[in-house]
Design a protein around this motif. Structure first.
Motif, PDB file in Angstrom:
ATOM      1  N   HIS A   1       0.838  -1.166  -0.147  1.00 58.26           N
ATOM      2  CA  HIS A   1       0.033   0.014   0.169  1.00 58.26           C
ATOM      3  C   HIS A   1       0.754   1.169  -0.115  1.00 58.26           C
ATOM      4  CE1 HIS A   1      -3.321  -2.706   0.644  1.00 58.26           C
ATOM      5  NE2 HIS A   1      -3.001  -2.799   1.915  1.00 58.26           N
TER       6      HIS A   1
ATOM      7  N   LEU B   1      -4.058   5.225   0.312  1.00 63.03           N
ATOM      8  CA  LEU B   1      -4.917   5.040   1.785  1.00 63.03           C
ATOM      9  C   LEU B   1      -4.135   5.742   2.747  1.00 63.03           C
ATOM     10  CD1 LEU B   1      -5.017   0.938   1.643  1.00 63.03           C
ATOM     11  CD2 LEU B   1      -6.939   2.422   1.242  1.00 63.03           C
TER      12      LEU B   1
ATOM     13  N   ASP C   1      -4.689   8.584   4.595  1.00 59.16           N
ATOM     14  CA  ASP C   1      -5.373   9.120   5.669  1.00 59.16           C
ATOM     15  C   ASP C   1      -5.345   8.071   6.705  1.00 59.16           C
ATOM     16  OD1 ASP C   1      -5.380  11.644   4.608  1.00 59.16           O
ATOM     17  OD2 ASP C   1      -7.754  11.376   3.920  1.00 59.16           O
ATOM     18  N   LYS C   2      -5.732   6.857   6.161  1.00 61.77           N
ATOM     19  CA  LYS C   2      -5.852   5.506   7.160  1.00 61.77           C
ATOM     20  C   LYS C   2      -4.299   5.165   7.555  1.00 61.77           C
ATOM     21  CE  LYS C   2      -9.977   3.482   5.420  1.00 61.77           C
ATOM     22  NZ  LYS C   2     -10.501   2.497   4.671  1.00 61.77           N
ATOM     23  N   LEU C   3      -3.290   5.373   6.765  1.00 62.92           N
ATOM     24  CA  LEU C   3      -1.969   4.906   7.073  1.00 62.92           C
ATOM     25  C   LEU C   3      -1.451   5.848   8.085  1.00 62.92           C
ATOM     26  CD1 LEU C   3       0.640   3.596   6.788  1.00 62.92           C
ATOM     27  CD2 LEU C   3       1.269   5.127   4.658  1.00 62.92           C
ATOM     28  N   GLN C   4      -1.853   7.321   7.913  1.00 69.30           N
ATOM     29  CA  GLN C   4      -1.211   8.240   8.905  1.00 69.30           C
ATOM     30  C   GLN C   4      -2.071   8.211  10.341  1.00 69.30           C
ATOM     31  OE1 GLN C   4      -2.804  12.539   8.230  1.00 69.30           O
ATOM     32  NE2 GLN C   4      -0.664  13.153   9.044  1.00 69.30           N
ATOM     33  N   GLN C   5      -3.298   7.825  10.194  1.00 68.08           N
ATOM     34  CA  GLN C   5      -3.989   7.413  11.642  1.00 68.08           C
ATOM     35  C   GLN C   5      -3.345   6.301  12.064  1.00 68.08           C
ATOM     36  OE1 GLN C   5      -8.242   6.966  10.339  1.00 68.08           O
ATOM     37  NE2 GLN C   5      -8.342   9.225   9.626  1.00 68.08           N
ATOM     38  N   HIS C   6      -3.041   5.110  11.297  1.00 69.07           N
ATOM     39  CA  HIS C   6      -2.190   3.937  12.012  1.00 69.07           C
ATOM     40  C   HIS C   6      -1.128   4.261  12.492  1.00 69.07           C
ATOM     41  CE1 HIS C   6      -0.285   0.018  11.957  1.00 69.07           C
ATOM     42  NE2 HIS C   6       0.677   0.740  10.933  1.00 69.07           N
TER      43      HIS C   6
ATOM     44  N   PHE D   1       0.822  -1.952   8.533  1.00 72.15           N
ATOM     45  CA  PHE D   1       0.093  -1.450   8.029  1.00 72.15           C
ATOM     46  C   PHE D   1      -0.723  -2.330   7.155  1.00 72.15           C
ATOM     47  CE2 PHE D   1      -2.372   1.290   4.843  1.00 72.15           C
ATOM     48  CZ  PHE D   1      -3.478   1.730   5.712  1.00 72.15           C
TER      49      PHE D   1
ATOM     50  N   ILE E   1      -5.138  -3.251   5.468  1.00 71.35           N
ATOM     51  CA  ILE E   1      -6.507  -2.688   5.342  1.00 71.35           C
ATOM     52  C   ILE E   1      -7.613  -3.571   5.882  1.00 71.35           C
ATOM     53  CG2 ILE E   1      -6.109  -0.866   3.880  1.00 71.35           C
ATOM     54  CD1 ILE E   1      -7.227  -2.805   1.851  1.00 71.35           C
TER      55      ILE E   1
END
Length: 367
Positions: free
Chosen positions: A271, A294, A296-301, A365, A367
């Protein structure tokens, strides 16, 4: 928490020299255009391999003053065009507008994020006067091709070197790859002050003289004003701090490249797309920008893993309300980069353990 840029830890590495230099400047009784600024200008010009360096209040001013100097010298006229990458921090474009000129936005290469030199000639008109490449993230633009195009059409080349202090291209450092260059010494830069600061470098004595005057109210001699100038000067305390830190810039850049290479060698996640690798000093990794659909999801992770990241930059300049005259443009490569880029911590004060923690967190990371 691993901070994105830990300025205290970074600056602690230059002690006690840093504090000693600041105290000396503070106790000198001379705070503007004194010996410290003169010494730094000489040192930075020599470092870049240039004849002239002019300290300014910040990097945006440095770019604007170069353009205003060209206008004062008759090289450019109001409404003339400057070709600039669309994928840049808005300051690059604002400098052109502030000087009364017209930015012409050019798409970047998808892999380097720097200006796509194959598109430049198609944007040249009878009003084009300059190309302003940005060495984005610390990677030097394709200056051989840019200078060849500029020579063919008698254009000026003005480097935005705000993110590329000390980067080397064909044996020469940024700041000495075109007709003039602008640097920012914002605290988080590879060569950062303890506040705002900037500089112009050039081998053109006439341009340097005009720029130095314009930065000082249009004056070489007190109360005698030959240009409509501004007040933009590098103060003595910032110059003193920068002169200390300049001694360590090459070693600091080497550490950044070492960290970046470890990321490139060890991050393995379907990803995530990694940036182009260093090529003989061309990249000083002011920013280590990965891309992910992905994002934004990676940043949150990563935040949950205790890792601070930033986005450089979330909104492209042509979609900013401040540049509403460009809102109609569709620049798909620029827009894709801005929608997917994520900057990992990458600075000289990071520990090996922190680097490993970031690599492991990115690789975990899913999904």
């Amino acid at each position: 928490m691993i901070k994105y840029c830990d300025l205290k830890t970074i600056n602690d590495r230059y002690e006690p020299q840093l504090t000693e230099a600041i105290v000396k400047a503070a106790q000198s009784g001379w705070y503007i255009r004194g010996k410290e600024c003169e010494a730094f200008e000489q040192a930075f010009a020599a470092y870049c391999g240039c004849r002239h360096c002019i300290g300014t209040g910040n990097g945006l001013d440095a770019l604007t003053i170069i353009l205003r100097a060209y206008c004062a010298l008759g090289t450019m006229q109001p409404g003339d065009e400057v070709i600039v990458p669309a994928n840049t921090y808005i300051a690059t474009i604002l400098s052109i507008i502030e000087a009364g000129l017209k930015p012409v936005l050019c798409e970047p290469c998808a892999n380097s994020c720097n200006i796509d030199t194959t598109l430049i000639e198609s944007l040249i008109t009878k009003r084009t006067r300059a190309i302003m490449p940005v060495h984005l993230y610390g990677l030097v633009a394709d200056m051989s091709t840019i200078n060849a195009i500029a020579g063919k059409y008698s254009l000026k080349v003005i480097e935005d070197s705000a993110q590329a202090h000390g980067a080397i291209y064909n044996g020469k450092r940024t700041g000495n790859l075109g007709d003039a260059a602008a640097f920012s010494f914002y605290p988080g830069k590879n060569l950062g002050a303890l506040g705002d600061g900037g500089a112009i470098t050039t081998n053109d004595t006439q341009l340097a003289d005009a720029a130095r005057a314009i930065a000082n109210y249009g004056s070489h001699k007190k109360y005698v004003n030959i240009y409509k100038g501004v007040n933009s000067r590098l103060d003595e305390i910032q110059a003193a701090a920068l002169r200390v830190k300049l001694q360590y810039l090459d070693a600091d850049n080497a550490r950044r490249r070492e960290i970046a290479q470890r990321y490139i060698n060890n991050i393995d996640n379907p990803h995530v797309t990694l940036p182009v690798a260093d090529n003989g000093g061309n990249h000083v990794y002011h920013i280590f920008a990965i891309t992910s659909q992905l994002r934004d999801k990676l940043q949150q992770h990563l935040l949950r893993e205790g890792i601070e990241t930033l986005i450089h930059y979330p909104i492209p300049p042509h979609k900013q309300e401040a540049l509403r005259e460009y809102l109609h443009l569709t620049l798909p490569i620029t827009e894709k980069i801005h929608a997917s880029c994520l900057s990992l911590p990458c600075h000289q004060a990071m520990s090996d353990n922190e680097v490993e923690m970031i690599i492991d967190a990115v690789n975990r990371f899913t999904i």
